[in-house]
Design an enzyme around this catalytic site. Structure first.
Site, short mmCIF file in Angstrom:
data_model
loop_
_atom_site.label_atom_id
_atom_site.label_comp_id
_atom_site.label_asym_id
_atom_site.label_seq_id
_atom_site.Cartn_x
_atom_site.Cartn_y
_atom_site.Cartn_z
N ALA A 182 47.98 38.09 30.70
CA ALA A 182 46.99 38.78 29.58
C ALA A 182 45.72 38.13 29.74
O ALA A 182 44.63 38.84 29.52
CB ALA A 182 47.79 38.27 28.33
N ASN A 255 55.18 38.68 35.91
CA ASN A 255 55.14 38.49 37.68
C ASN A 255 56.12 37.62 38.14
O ASN A 255 56.09 37.07 39.09
CB ASN A 255 53.68 38.21 38.14
CG ASN A 255 53.28 38.41 39.53
OD1 ASN A 255 54.01 39.29 39.92
ND2 ASN A 255 53.01 37.67 40.11
N GLU A 386 43.55 37.75 43.99
CA GLU A 386 43.17 36.61 42.96
C GLU A 386 41.57 36.80 42.98
O GLU A 386 40.91 36.48 43.80
CB GLU A 386 43.76 35.26 43.40
CG GLU A 386 44.98 35.06 43.37
CD GLU A 386 45.81 35.02 41.81
OE1 GLU A 386 44.82 34.99 40.86
OE2 GLU A 386 46.85 35.10 41.70
O1 0X9 Z 1 51.51 32.52 39.41
C1 0X9 Z 1 51.24 33.68 39.69
O2 0X9 Z 1 52.05 35.11 39.27
C2 0X9 Z 1 49.93 34.10 40.62
N1 0X9 Z 1 48.69 33.43 40.02
S1 0X9 Z 1 48.07 33.56 38.85
O3 0X9 Z 1 47.31 32.50 38.43
N2 0X9 Z 1 47.29 35.05 38.78
O4 0X9 Z 1 49.17 33.66 37.78
C3 0X9 Z 1 50.13 33.77 41.82
C4 0X9 Z 1 51.28 34.67 42.63
C5 0X9 Z 1 50.95 35.47 43.71
N3 0X9 Z 1 49.64 35.94 43.61
C6 0X9 Z 1 49.31 37.08 43.38
N4 0X9 Z 1 50.34 37.85 43.33
N5 0X9 Z 1 48.16 37.53 43.11
ZN ZN Z 2 47.87 36.24 37.30
#
Ligand code: 0X9
Ligand code: ZN
Length: 476
Positions: A182, A255, A386
């Site tokens: 978010a 994620n 990123e």
């Molecule tokens: O922790 C994550 O999901 C990503 N970093 S963030 O600071 N955006 O939360 C890293 C995971 C792998 N990175 C991406 N898929 N961009």
């Molecule tokens: Zn992120």
């Protein structure tokens, strides 16, 4: 990698998992008065343990394997940090002042008639702008809705394509989605900038026009609308969705909620966590969250989606699979070439260095991430940015340069997709390679239809059949 680095990563993850729970709806705005951001260069694992014990958590999730990392220092922990002797630089004196300054600036800017990209935009403004783009070029743009979020907000997006151009085959589609997390506001603007460019520059930019003629763009700027709204109303640094777990604890890290290699423990806590209060909580089950379900179902219903970019901030990275393991993907060499070219195009714009590589090798293990699900399920060109920082509040003046700097790379990703996925074996043009295509092809082959002369040598022979089978098998 040095051995202590791996241990460090595990421990960094553990620290990530201790983020503070958020306020309940109706509770006052979450404040960060006196919290500092320190750029810390950890010398060894003991330093990290010390920070953990002092309640000093990593401020971002993308802790790099090398170099300094940002930590949030609560007011009562500063003296202890100094006393600890751990080398650090205070880069933000008062996080609340950063958030307040941003809010005041936004409030001041609203009546002005600048470029839409002169300031960050809330959900309503993003939706209004999508409608404007659709109204501007109804021949190219369709508004789409993927379904509703947990709190019932529609997850909206744009489909951008010129269906008037028939290329004789199924056109591959690229999905660009932002704000699984978010607080990563700049990603919304970056994604909208791609839409804006494709629509407004269709007539003047031959490269953009070529892509809009030969591919389909699905742009979904806010896949986590509940979380995004919450960062505008209540807690500027909220990351997850707004699932309630009771006891005033909220949120699933979208994620970490995808259905491939979900919920793996033993990779280090940065990979995800089974604790609902953690900032990387992976949820009760794979795809437990409406937001990941909506995106998943959208993709499952569209086999033409052959590329994907899950846009995050920050870190100046171009990432792909795997997240869950350090093993290279079968396509590593090819993806690296594409990633390096994307980085080169970014460098060309403004001299900013983006690093390209697998999530696991560049950042840290991630379990249940979206990029791995896309790659595993479909073998598509699934990447993830990123974007530039600093932090989650880059100045508004960074929106345009930060968007312009990645535009060419994003378009190059689409171009690479077009080259890679030509649907040559999709004989009946339904965007899927299946037995029907083989039967259809054999029919045409039997009567030596000119289409079946794949190598264009004037005869239908076993070479054409072999070509067909090769395309079919590669799924490209
Ligand atoms: O922790 C994550 O999901 C990503 N970093 S963030 O600071 N955006 O939360 C890293 C995971 C792998 N990175 C991406 N898929 N961009
Ligand atoms: Zn992120």
């Amino acid at each position: 990698m040095h051995r202590w680095h791996s241990v460090l990563l595990l421990a960094l993850g553990a620290a990530v998992a201790h983020a503070q729970p958020s306020a309940r709806p109706g509770e006052p705005v979450v404040r960060y008065d006196g919290h500092k951001i320190a750029s810390v260069t950890l010398r060894d694992l003991r330093d990290l343990r010390t920070l953990e014990a002092l309640g000093i958590d990593p401020f971002v999730c993308e802790l790099r394997r090398d170099g300094p990392n940002d930590f949030r220092v609560p007011p009562d922990a500063l003296a202890d940090l100094v006393a600890s002797g751990i080398p650090h630089t205070i880069i933000v004196e008062d996080l609340q002042r950063v958030a307040d300054a941003e809010r005041e600036r936004i409030n001041r800017s609203l009546p002005r008639n600048d470029s839409w990209f002169a300031e960050y935009k809330d959900l309503a403004a993003v939706e209004t702008y999508m409608a404007e783009l659709a109204a501007l070029r109804p021949d190219l743009v369709t508004e789409i809705t993927l379904g509703n979020s947990l709190q019932g907000r529609p997850i909206r997006g744009l489909r951008i394509a010129n269906d008037g151009v028939d290329i004789g085959r199924c056109k591959p589609a690229i999905l660009l989605n932002s704000v699984q997390h978010a607080r990563e506001w700049i990603t919304v603007m970056n994604n909208m900038y791609v839409a804006d460019h494709l629509v407004r520059q269709y007539e003047t930019d031959a490269y953009a026009r070529h892509l809009v003629d030969h591919a389909v763009f699905y742009i979904v700027p806010v896949v986590n609308p509940d979380g995004y709204v919450y960062t505008w109303t209540t807690d500027r640094y909220w990351r997850k969705n707004r699932r309630s777990h009771g006891f005033g604890i909220f949120g699933v890290d979208l994620n970490r909620n995808w259905g491939y290699k979900w919920g793996l423990s033993g990779l280090g806590s940065s990979a995800g966590s089974g604790s609902p209060w953690s900032d990387v909580y992976w949820g009760a089950s794979p795809f437990s969250e409406p937001e990941t379900q909506r995106l998943r179902d959208f993709v499952l219903a569209r086999p033409e989606i052959k590329a994907h970019n899950d846009i995050h901030s920050h870190g100046q990275l171009i990432l792909w699979s795997w997240g869950w393991t350090d093993a290279p993907i079968p396509d590593q060499a090819e993806w690296q070439d594409i990633g390096d070219e994307m980085a080169a195009r970014i460098l060309d714009v403004d001299g900013r260095v983006f690093e390209a590589g697998s999530i696991n090798s560049v950042i840290y293990p991630v379990s249940g991430g979206s990029v791995d699900w896309f790659y595993y399920e479909f073998g598509v060109l699934s990447m993830s940015y990123e974007l530039r920082g600093p932090g989650f509040n880059p100045p508004a003046t960074d929106i345009l340069p930060g968007s312009a700097e990645t535009l060419g790379a994003t378009l190059f990703q689409a171009e690479s997709m077009i080259e890679m996925y030509q649907f040559r074996a999709d004989w009946n043009r339904d965007c899927v390679n299946d037995l029907l295509d083989l039967l259809d092809f054999l029919d045409d082959f039997a009567v030596c239809d000119p289409r079946a002369d794949l190598n264009l040598d004037g005869v239908c022979d076993v070479l054409d059949l072999l070509d067909f089978l090769q395309y079919f098998e590669q799924g490209r």
